[in-house]
Design a protein around this motif. Structure first.
Motif, PDB file in Angstrom:
ATOM      1  N   VAL A 115     -11.076 -26.439 -28.729  1.00  0.00           N
ATOM      2  CA  VAL A 115     -10.343 -25.866 -27.602  1.00  0.00           C
ATOM      3  C   VAL A 115     -10.661 -26.716 -26.373  1.00  0.00           C
ATOM      4  CG1 VAL A 115      -9.859 -23.783 -26.278  1.00  0.00           C
ATOM      5  CG2 VAL A 115     -10.664 -23.581 -28.637  1.00  0.00           C
TER       6      VAL A 115
ATOM      7  N   CYS B 208     -18.231 -25.006 -36.550  1.00  0.00           N
ATOM      8  CA  CYS B 208     -18.651 -25.362 -35.208  1.00  0.00           C
ATOM      9  C   CYS B 208     -18.122 -26.759 -34.884  1.00  0.00           C
ATOM     10  CB  CYS B 208     -20.163 -25.329 -35.138  1.00  0.00           C
ATOM     11  SG  CYS B 208     -20.818 -26.050 -33.651  1.00  0.00           S
TER      12      CYS B 208
ATOM     13  N   THR C  67     -12.501 -12.616 -20.560  1.00  0.00           N
ATOM     14  CA  THR C  67     -13.686 -12.582 -21.413  1.00  0.00           C
ATOM     15  C   THR C  67     -13.323 -12.129 -22.826  1.00  0.00           C
ATOM     16  OG1 THR C  67     -14.802 -11.842 -19.418  1.00  0.00           O
ATOM     17  CG2 THR C  67     -16.089 -11.839 -21.430  1.00  0.00           C
ATOM     18  N   GLY C  68     -12.521 -11.067 -22.882  1.00  0.00           N
ATOM     19  CA  GLY C  68     -12.103 -10.548 -24.189  1.00  0.00           C
ATOM     20  C   GLY C  68     -11.259 -11.561 -24.942  1.00  0.00           C
ATOM     21  N   PHE C  69     -10.384 -12.242 -24.235  1.00  0.00           N
ATOM     22  CA  PHE C  69      -9.538 -13.245 -24.880  1.00  0.00           C
ATOM     23  C   PHE C  69     -10.399 -14.385 -25.434  1.00  0.00           C
ATOM     24  CE2 PHE C  69      -7.139 -17.178 -24.916  1.00  0.00           C
ATOM     25  CZ  PHE C  69      -6.036 -16.815 -25.674  1.00  0.00           C
ATOM     26  N   GLY C  70     -11.392 -14.797 -24.642  1.00  0.00           N
ATOM     27  CA  GLY C  70     -12.274 -15.892 -25.080  1.00  0.00           C
ATOM     28  C   GLY C  70     -13.004 -15.533 -26.366  1.00  0.00           C
ATOM     29  N   ILE C  71     -13.489 -14.303 -26.435  1.00  0.00           N
ATOM     30  CA  ILE C  71     -14.201 -13.865 -27.641  1.00  0.00           C
ATOM     31  C   ILE C  71     -13.240 -13.795 -28.828  1.00  0.00           C
ATOM     32  CG2 ILE C  71     -15.338 -11.850 -28.691  1.00  0.00           C
ATOM     33  CD1 ILE C  71     -16.783 -11.463 -26.012  1.00  0.00           C
TER      34      ILE C  71
ATOM     35  N   ILE D 158     -18.871  -7.086 -24.411  1.00  0.00           N
ATOM     36  CA  ILE D 158     -17.740  -7.042 -25.358  1.00  0.00           C
ATOM     37  C   ILE D 158     -18.208  -7.496 -26.747  1.00  0.00           C
ATOM     38  CG2 ILE D 158     -15.444  -7.965 -25.902  1.00  0.00           C
ATOM     39  CD1 ILE D 158     -14.927  -8.187 -22.891  1.00  0.00           C
TER      40      ILE D 158
ATOM     41  N   LEU E  91     -10.288 -15.398 -29.357  1.00  0.00           N
ATOM     42  CA  LEU E  91      -9.812 -16.703 -29.845  1.00  0.00           C
ATOM     43  C   LEU E  91     -10.944 -17.467 -30.535  1.00  0.00           C
ATOM     44  CD1 LEU E  91      -7.404 -18.627 -30.063  1.00  0.00           C
ATOM     45  CD2 LEU E  91      -8.108 -19.660 -27.902  1.00  0.00           C
ATOM     46  N   THR E  92     -12.168 -17.342 -29.998  1.00  0.00           N
ATOM     47  CA  THR E  92     -13.304 -18.022 -30.619  1.00  0.00           C
ATOM     48  C   THR E  92     -13.562 -17.490 -32.025  1.00  0.00           C
ATOM     49  OG1 THR E  92     -14.277 -18.351 -28.443  1.00  0.00           O
ATOM     50  CG2 THR E  92     -15.744 -18.628 -30.312  1.00  0.00           C
ATOM     51  N   MET E  93     -13.494 -16.161 -32.165  1.00  0.00           N
ATOM     52  CA  MET E  93     -13.672 -15.554 -33.496  1.00  0.00           C
ATOM     53  C   MET E  93     -12.569 -15.979 -34.453  1.00  0.00           C
ATOM     54  SD  MET E  93     -14.738 -11.610 -32.880  1.00  0.00           S
ATOM     55  CE  MET E  93     -15.082 -11.224 -34.592  1.00  0.00           C
ATOM     56  N   LEU E  94     -11.352 -15.984 -33.934  1.00  0.00           N
ATOM     57  CA  LEU E  94     -10.198 -16.331 -34.772  1.00  0.00           C
ATOM     58  C   LEU E  94     -10.320 -17.769 -35.285  1.00  0.00           C
ATOM     59  CD1 LEU E  94      -7.362 -15.329 -35.739  1.00  0.00           C
ATOM     60  CD2 LEU E  94      -6.419 -16.427 -33.701  1.00  0.00           C
TER      61      LEU E  94
ATOM     62  N   TRP F 181     -15.764 -23.610 -24.378  1.00  0.00           N
ATOM     63  CA  TRP F 181     -14.537 -23.710 -23.579  1.00  0.00           C
ATOM     64  C   TRP F 181     -14.328 -22.513 -22.664  1.00  0.00           C
ATOM     65  CZ3 TRP F 181     -10.716 -20.008 -24.126  1.00  0.00           C
ATOM     66  CH2 TRP F 181     -10.798 -19.204 -25.267  1.00  0.00           C
ATOM     67  N   SER F 182     -14.781 -21.319 -23.106  1.00  0.00           N
ATOM     68  CA  SER F 182     -14.545 -20.132 -22.278  1.00  0.00           C
ATOM     69  C   SER F 182     -15.535 -20.054 -21.118  1.00  0.00           C
ATOM     70  CB  SER F 182     -14.632 -18.864 -23.132  1.00  0.00           C
ATOM     71  OG  SER F 182     -15.945 -18.692 -23.622  1.00  0.00           O
TER      72      SER F 182
ATOM     73  N   GLU G  73     -20.404 -13.045 -15.695  1.00  0.00           N
ATOM     74  CA  GLU G  73     -19.536 -13.319 -16.838  1.00  0.00           C
ATOM     75  C   GLU G  73     -20.327 -13.259 -18.143  1.00  0.00           C
ATOM     76  OE1 GLU G  73     -16.464 -13.305 -16.875  1.00  0.00           O
ATOM     77  OE2 GLU G  73     -15.923 -14.184 -18.798  1.00  0.00           O
TER      78      GLU G  73
ATOM     79  N   ASN H  37     -13.072 -19.570 -35.404  1.00  0.00           N
ATOM     80  CA  ASN H  37     -14.264 -19.699 -36.243  1.00  0.00           C
ATOM     81  C   ASN H  37     -13.914 -19.426 -37.698  1.00  0.00           C
ATOM     82  OD1 ASN H  37     -17.162 -19.732 -36.923  1.00  0.00           O
ATOM     83  ND2 ASN H  37     -16.877 -17.533 -37.219  1.00  0.00           N
ATOM     84  N   ARG H  38     -13.141 -18.374 -37.933  1.00  0.00           N
ATOM     85  CA  ARG H  38     -12.803 -17.992 -39.301  1.00  0.00           C
ATOM     86  C   ARG H  38     -11.592 -18.752 -39.856  1.00  0.00           C
ATOM     87  NH1 ARG H  38     -14.361 -14.050 -42.959  1.00  0.00           N
ATOM     88  NH2 ARG H  38     -16.610 -13.877 -42.688  1.00  0.00           N
ATOM     89  N   HIS H  39     -10.622 -19.021 -38.996  1.00  0.00           N
ATOM     90  CA  HIS H  39      -9.343 -19.526 -39.502  1.00  0.00           C
ATOM     91  C   HIS H  39      -8.927 -20.868 -38.890  1.00  0.00           C
ATOM     92  CE1 HIS H  39      -8.778 -15.762 -41.618  1.00  0.00           C
ATOM     93  NE2 HIS H  39      -9.193 -15.154 -40.532  1.00  0.00           N
TER      94      HIS H  39
ATOM     95  N   TRP I  64     -20.525 -16.754 -33.552  1.00  0.00           N
ATOM     96  CA  TRP I  64     -19.834 -16.178 -34.714  1.00  0.00           C
ATOM     97  C   TRP I  64     -20.256 -16.824 -36.023  1.00  0.00           C
ATOM     98  CZ3 TRP I  64     -18.867 -11.614 -33.445  1.00  0.00           C
ATOM     99  CH2 TRP I  64     -18.523 -11.296 -32.124  1.00  0.00           C
TER     100      TRP I  64
ATOM    101  N   PRO J 139     -11.490 -11.610 -37.738  1.00  0.00           N
ATOM    102  CA  PRO J 139     -10.607 -10.821 -36.853  1.00  0.00           C
ATOM    103  C   PRO J 139      -9.228 -10.552 -37.443  1.00  0.00           C
ATOM    104  CG  PRO J 139     -10.822 -13.064 -36.029  1.00  0.00           C
ATOM    105  CD  PRO J 139     -11.764 -12.950 -37.197  1.00  0.00           C
TER     106      PRO J 139
END
Lengths: 379, 108
Positions: A314, A76, A272-276, B43, A278-281, B14-15, B36, A283-285, B82, B95
């Motif tokens: 970001v 975080c 929305t999907g992109f935000g989720i 999702i 990239l955030t997941m990516l 940020w989103s 939103e 978070n892990r990496h 997450w 992911p």
């Protein structure tokens, strides 16, 4: 200047920009800083440095901070705060408001040669008070033309500093021939295609540094320069790449290779999907993804949205005023360590299809077409 | 407040950035913000379902993550979704993990 006048000046100017000056040990940070501070446009800059080096700095607002990093491995951004940096910036802000120190319109932080730029940037972005008083300005990284590539090959800190840069200032070019400088510039361009690479003596350095934000919509747009099928650039900070190369090092090299790669895709992106994703990516990496920078063709928007991340940090997305060229394609550049570009591509496609499926029956939004990456740097 | 480090005021993801000139956000007015947030939950829940987790936002200001046994975790910042989901699932949410991606495709 009294406090009211300063407050009104602050209200007019908004948050004070903070430039981070970083670079590996002996790469010429302080020499560059010394020269920058002689320019009239930097006369009102406050300077925070980690250590007083051999190069003397004579500036009216100069303070020393220690490398005091509060780092919690939680994934975080707000959990990575440099305590003393936060204290130093808050103190500067308070003293300026009280009129105890000369007015400053910019802060320059010179980090230590081994510092990862991320904690300083996340402190500025995530600290609950600082984030409204200061904003992240351009990150400038010095690279020594003589020894810089050796540092890149052996030290991950040097790679992280280069990856975080908006401007790479190549120093000591007078100590090597033109061919060496060109080779260094080419290598740096491969490592960080999103940065402006200039010599430390370049006359445009100051104007580039003082551009309003890290991703100004009016600034020179790097995205126009990233071709859709740019060759993948890979480097390794493992010594085996330089000299004695053995086959049994291949897997190890691959695991530690730092690559920059880009992806381009034609179809609209579901925001929305992109935000989720990239955030997941991140978070892990986020520890191994040093930089993400791109422009997106967001579904339902006429103009592109620019995104910009340094590790897990970001920046607020920028709604650009125009497309850099006629092709309205989304483009994203990654600089990552030990991650196969194909894995990011596959992940992106799976998440995109999922977002399209989930949102297809959403009456408020309507169907979002599933999309597929059009071109990849590595393919 | 950050449920991980205790810092206050870290809930601007940020989103969903605070609306300012030049910043792209859907966090503008109440209707856009709610719409939103609903899309994001939809999702996220499609992804979380692979590990039998569910996200809800009963008050609109905080999130609740619940697992199949009914254990739940409350947090206030989207940034913590997450990390919290990783803590509540032994397999976690990577992911780039091929097994996870395959499971997502199967769920589709």
């Amino acid at each position: 200047m009294n406090g009211d006048a300063i407050d009104s000046a602050e209200a007019r100017q908004g948050p004070t920009p903070v430039n981070l000056l970083t670079g590996f040990l002996g790469s010429g940070k302080t020499t560059l800083l010394q020269r920058l501070l002689t320019d009239a446009s930097m006369a009102n800059a406050a300077v925070l440095i980690n250590e007083f080096g051999e190069v003397g700095l004579d500036h009216h607002l100069l303070e020393r901070i220690d490398d005091n990093v509060v780092l919690l491995k939680s994934g975080c951004v707000c959990c990575t705060v440099r305590g003393e940096l936060a204290d130093a910036l808050q103190s500067l802000h308070a003293q300026r408001a009280r009129g105890e120190i000369p007015f400053f319109d910019r802060v320059v932080i010179e980090s230590t040669g081994l510092a990862d730029p991320y904690p300083a940037l996340s402190t500025l972005r995530a600290h609950p008070v600082l984030k409204s008083q200061f904003c992240v300005g351009k990150v400038i990284t010095t690279v020594d033309a003589v020894n810089g590539l050796s540092a890149v090959a052996h030290r991950l800190e040097a790679v992280r500093q280069i990856a975080a840069a908006d401007i790479i200032a190549v120093t000591k070019t007078d100590l090597c021939d033109e061919r060496t400088t060109m080779a260094v510039n080419m290598r740096l361009g491969e490592l960080n295609p999103t940065a402006a690479i200039i010599t430390a003596t370049d006359a445009t350095l100051l104007s580039r540094l003082t551009t309003r934000s890290a991703l100004s919509v009016d600034a020179h747009d790097w995205t126009a320069e990233v071709p859709p099928t740019r060759d993948e650039a890979a480097t390794s900070h493992d010594a085996s790449h330089h000299g004695h190369h053995h086959h049994h090092h291949h897997d190890e090299d691959e695991a530690h290779a730092v690559r920059s790669f880009s992806m381009v895709f034609e179809d609209d992106v579901d925001w929305t999907g992109f935000g989720i994703w990239l955030t997941m990516l991140l978070n892990r990496h986020g520890d191994r993804i040093f930089r993400v920078k791109g422009i997106l063709n967001v579904a339902g928007e006429a103009n592109p949205v620019a995104i910009h991340a340094v590790q897990r940090l970001v920046h607020p997305p920028v709604h650009m005023k125009r497309w850099p060229d006629e092709r309205r394609h989304s483009r994203i550049v990654f600089i990552a360590e030990g991650i196969d570009p194909q894995r990011i591509r596959r992940s992106f496609e799976v998440f995109s299809r999922l977002a399209a499926r989930v949102m297809a029956d959403d009456p408020a939004v309507g169907a979002v077409r599933p999309f597929k990456a059009e071109a990849w740097a590595s393919t | 407040m950050c449920s991980l480090c205790g810092i206050l005021g870290c809930d601007d993801h940020w989103s969903s950035a605070i609306a300012r000139p030049d910043v792209y956000t859907r966090n503008t007015d109440r209707v856009s913000r709610r719409r939103e947030a609903a899309r994001r939950r939809k999702i996220a829940n499609a992804i979380l379902a692979v590990r039998r987790l569910k996200l809800s936002a009963p008050t609109g200001t905080s999130y609740v993550l619940t697992n199949a046994t009914g254990r739940s975790q409350v947090f206030e910042a989207l940034a913590h979704l997450w990390p919290e989901a990783d803590r509540m699932s032994s397999a976690g949410f990577d992911p780039l993990d091929e097994d996870f991606l395959t499971a997502l495709e199967r769920a589709s």
